[in-house]
Design a protein around this motif. Structure first.
Motif, PDB file in Angstrom:
ATOM      1  N   ILE A   7       0.837  -1.203   0.000  1.00  0.00           N
ATOM      2  CA  ILE A   7       0.000   0.000   0.000  1.00  0.00           C
ATOM      3  C   ILE A   7       0.864   1.242   0.000  1.00  0.00           C
ATOM      4  O   ILE A   7       1.794   1.374   0.807  1.00  0.00           O
ATOM      5  CB  ILE A   7      -0.947   0.029   1.215  1.00  0.00           C
ATOM      6  N   ILE A   9       0.348   5.445   0.196  1.00  0.00           N
ATOM      7  CA  ILE A   9      -0.614   6.513   0.516  1.00  0.00           C
ATOM      8  C   ILE A   9       0.061   7.844   0.226  1.00  0.00           C
ATOM      9  O   ILE A   9       1.105   8.157   0.817  1.00  0.00           O
ATOM     10  CB  ILE A   9      -1.059   6.438   1.982  1.00  0.00           C
ATOM     11  N   THR A  18      -4.883   6.502  -1.990  1.00  0.00           N
ATOM     12  CA  THR A  18      -4.345   5.227  -1.534  1.00  0.00           C
ATOM     13  C   THR A  18      -4.325   4.263  -2.704  1.00  0.00           C
ATOM     14  O   THR A  18      -5.356   4.062  -3.368  1.00  0.00           O
ATOM     15  CB  THR A  18      -5.196   4.650  -0.398  1.00  0.00           C
ATOM     16  N   LEU A  56      -7.507   9.345   4.867  1.00  0.00           N
ATOM     17  CA  LEU A  56      -6.747   8.096   4.885  1.00  0.00           C
ATOM     18  C   LEU A  56      -7.641   6.922   5.294  1.00  0.00           C
ATOM     19  O   LEU A  56      -7.631   5.863   4.650  1.00  0.00           O
ATOM     20  CB  LEU A  56      -5.568   8.217   5.845  1.00  0.00           C
ATOM     21  N   THR A  60      -8.364   4.030   2.490  1.00  0.00           N
ATOM     22  CA  THR A  60      -7.746   2.735   2.761  1.00  0.00           C
ATOM     23  C   THR A  60      -8.791   1.630   2.795  1.00  0.00           C
ATOM     24  O   THR A  60      -8.599   0.557   2.195  1.00  0.00           O
ATOM     25  CB  THR A  60      -6.963   2.779   4.084  1.00  0.00           C
ATOM     26  N   VAL A  77       2.935  -0.911   4.364  1.00  0.00           N
ATOM     27  CA  VAL A  77       2.331   0.367   3.984  1.00  0.00           C
ATOM     28  C   VAL A  77       3.431   1.417   4.000  1.00  0.00           C
ATOM     29  O   VAL A  77       4.337   1.374   4.840  1.00  0.00           O
ATOM     30  CB  VAL A  77       1.230   0.785   4.989  1.00  0.00           C
ATOM     31  N   SER A 436       1.639   7.702  -5.133  1.00  0.00           N
ATOM     32  CA  SER A 436       1.179   6.577  -4.303  1.00  0.00           C
ATOM     33  C   SER A 436       1.753   5.255  -4.795  1.00  0.00           C
ATOM     34  O   SER A 436       2.022   4.351  -4.000  1.00  0.00           O
ATOM     35  CB  SER A 436      -0.349   6.527  -4.280  1.00  0.00           C
TER      36      SER A 436
END
Length: 504
Positions: A7, A9, A18, A56, A60, A77, A436
């Motif tokens: 992931i 962000i 994200t 966020l 997410t 992440v 991202s």
């Protein structure tokens, strides 16, 4: 099933995004949420960090649902966000005031004072010149104008680090973002007592510095409940958005350029060492023992959105559909926009002018100009500004013949071709051209999903290429000379307009 998802962000000026990717670089899920910017006074740009956290949590959970909903599959992440933007907390962990964004121009007087006091010394220590977009002059503004807030600061976070701390409860930054505060010493890799002393900033309010690819902590139980992530998931430090974007675009060899068409626009090139100079910006890179050098223009996709919302969009209309309509109108206009020129200085300008008082303009209007001309002139004007940036790099011996595009503006085929023609370079588009995505690759490097940073970048797929058209490139070279002359002629008037607005 093994943990095979990563992931990234990214906190942008207009939205938080994200992205969830597989280790082969393919996209598994993504979501974004818009963010509001406040401008309490002309030239100011602020956001409430609490809105970042809400965005966020929302994005997410949505992206995880797209990727199949199994949070246990997430190996790590990581984060990216605009450099310079800071969050200030007091001794009780409360945010003291709204975050001053990287594009804020309020610290012009403080910048002038720092330059008069120690211009060459700041450049020697920090590899960059003081400008209103950097944290050092912004915090000097805070000391002068909000001394009560200044005195309460216990911790300074760079934007992506504050968001990451909501997941892990830890406090640290990477050296790339540390350099972006203009409070770090590039020769030591640590904070600079001399730079901090220039504004009376306490060193103990600055976070420990760790590598961008280091695991900073793990998702706490509380953060897991809020986001849908699994408790204990590794969280990798991450870095600034431009570092993540250039890395995610595959800038892992010297001589390859990256052009970002995002809220702001940048031209970057990878080097072995910084090139301290008053005209460019220097940062360490995700690839070890490398730097990247940037020249930047303040307004790009933000100017495009301004044009859409001010002149093209009706209440209730879908913004993306309006952009598509604008693009079609611009494509019907001949290169050069029949003599209509646009300068994108809606919020002052960085490279190569470094003047917060420059103002945007359309010049050369006639009865022959319709809506499409104004859109195409905007595309061309931003590309001309990028040519200014490229020439600043060329002057340092940092030329390139191929540029990879990143940012939302790269979705426009027309704009991509205009960039190729104006810069007179070959242009390539990666399959995913966003910060991202780069942040997700950094997450993978941090937990060993890839052998190293270069290995991770090999997952990048190029999906589109174009070469400059020689006849259009020649025409745009002539147009750029006019563009520069207009800028030079109007700059003194821009300063007078600023004084007029200020009531002077």
């Amino acid at each position: 099933m093994s943990a095979d998802l990563l992931i990234g962000i990214d906190l942008g000026a207009g939205a938080l995004k994200t992205s969830i990717i597989r280790t082969d670089g393919t996209l598994a899920g993504e979501a974004s949420a818009a963010l509001a910017t406040s401008a309490p006074r002309p030239g100011w740009s602020e956001q409430d960090p609490a809105n970042w956290w809400r965005a966020l949590c929302e994005t997410t959970s949505r992206a995880l649902a797209q990727a199949g909903g199994d949070a246990a599959r997430v190996a790590a992440v990581s984060f990216s966000a605009g450099a310079h933007t800071q969050v200030l907390e007091d001794a009780d962990g409360r945010v003291i005031r709204p975050a001053i964004l990287w594009n804020d121009q309020r610290s012009g007087a403080e910048t002038r004072d720092l330059r008069e006091q120690a211009d060459t010394r700041i450049l020697a220590i920090g590899a960059n010149r003081a400008n209103p977009t950097w944290t050092l002059p912004q915090m000097l503004w805070l000391r002068r104008h909000e001394p009560e807030a200044f005195s309460r600061v216990k911790r300074l976070y760079v934007a992506k680090d504050w968001l990451r701390s909501r997941l892990t409860g830890t406090w640290e930054t990477d050296f790339i973002d540390a350099v972006g505060t203009l409070m770090a010493d590039v020769s030591t890799g640590g904070w600079s007592p001399e730079l901090c002393d220039m504004i009376g900033w306490p060193l103990d309010t600055l976070p420990p510095i760790i590598p961008s690819t280091a695991v900073a902590g793990r998702v706490t139980a509380e953060a897991a409940r809020a986001t849908g992530l699994a408790e204990g998931t590794p969280v990798v430090c991450g870095t600034s958005d431009t570092a993540a974007e250039t890395y995610g675009a595959g800038m892992i060899r010297e001589g390859l350029g990256v052009v970002k068409l995002a809220t702001a626009a940048t031209v970057s090139v990878l080097t072995r060492a910084p090139h301290p100079d008053f005209t460019v910006i220097n940062y360490p890179h995700v690839v070890p023992d490398h730097w990247y050098v940037i020249a930047a223009t303040n307004s790009c996709a933000s100017a495009h959105k301004w044009l859409r919302d001010t002149f093209f969009r009706r209440d209730g209309e879908d913004g993306s559909a309006v952009f598509t309509h604008m693009d079609r109108r611009a494509a019907a206009v001949e290169p050069g926009s029949e003599g209509l020129f646009f300068h994108p200085y809606l919020n002052g300008e960085r490279s190569p002018h470094w003047d917060p008082l420059l103002r945007a303009n359309y010049v050369g209007m006639g009865f022959n100009h319709g809506p499409g001309h104004f859109v195409r002139a905007l595309y061309e004007g931003i590309a001309y500004s990028l040519r200014d940036c490229m020439q600043a790099l060329n002057a340092k011996g940092l030329a390139f013949s191929t540029a990879r595009l990143t940012g939302g503006g790269a979705k426009s085929v027309l704009w991509r071709q205009i960039v190729a023609d104006v810069l007179n370079v070959e242009v390539e588009l990666p399959a995913v051209a966003e910060a991202s995505f780069g942040a997700a690759l950094i997450a993978g490097v941090g937990v060993g999903a890839y052998a190293d940073a270069r290995d991770a970048a090999r997952a990048i797929d190029i999906v589109w290429r174009t070469s400059p058209d020689p006849s259009r490139a020649e025409r745009y070279a002539k147009g750029h000379l006019i563009y520069r002359d207009i800028q030079a002629a109007l700059a003194p008037l821009n300063h007078r307009i600023h004084a007029f607005v200020q009531g002077r």
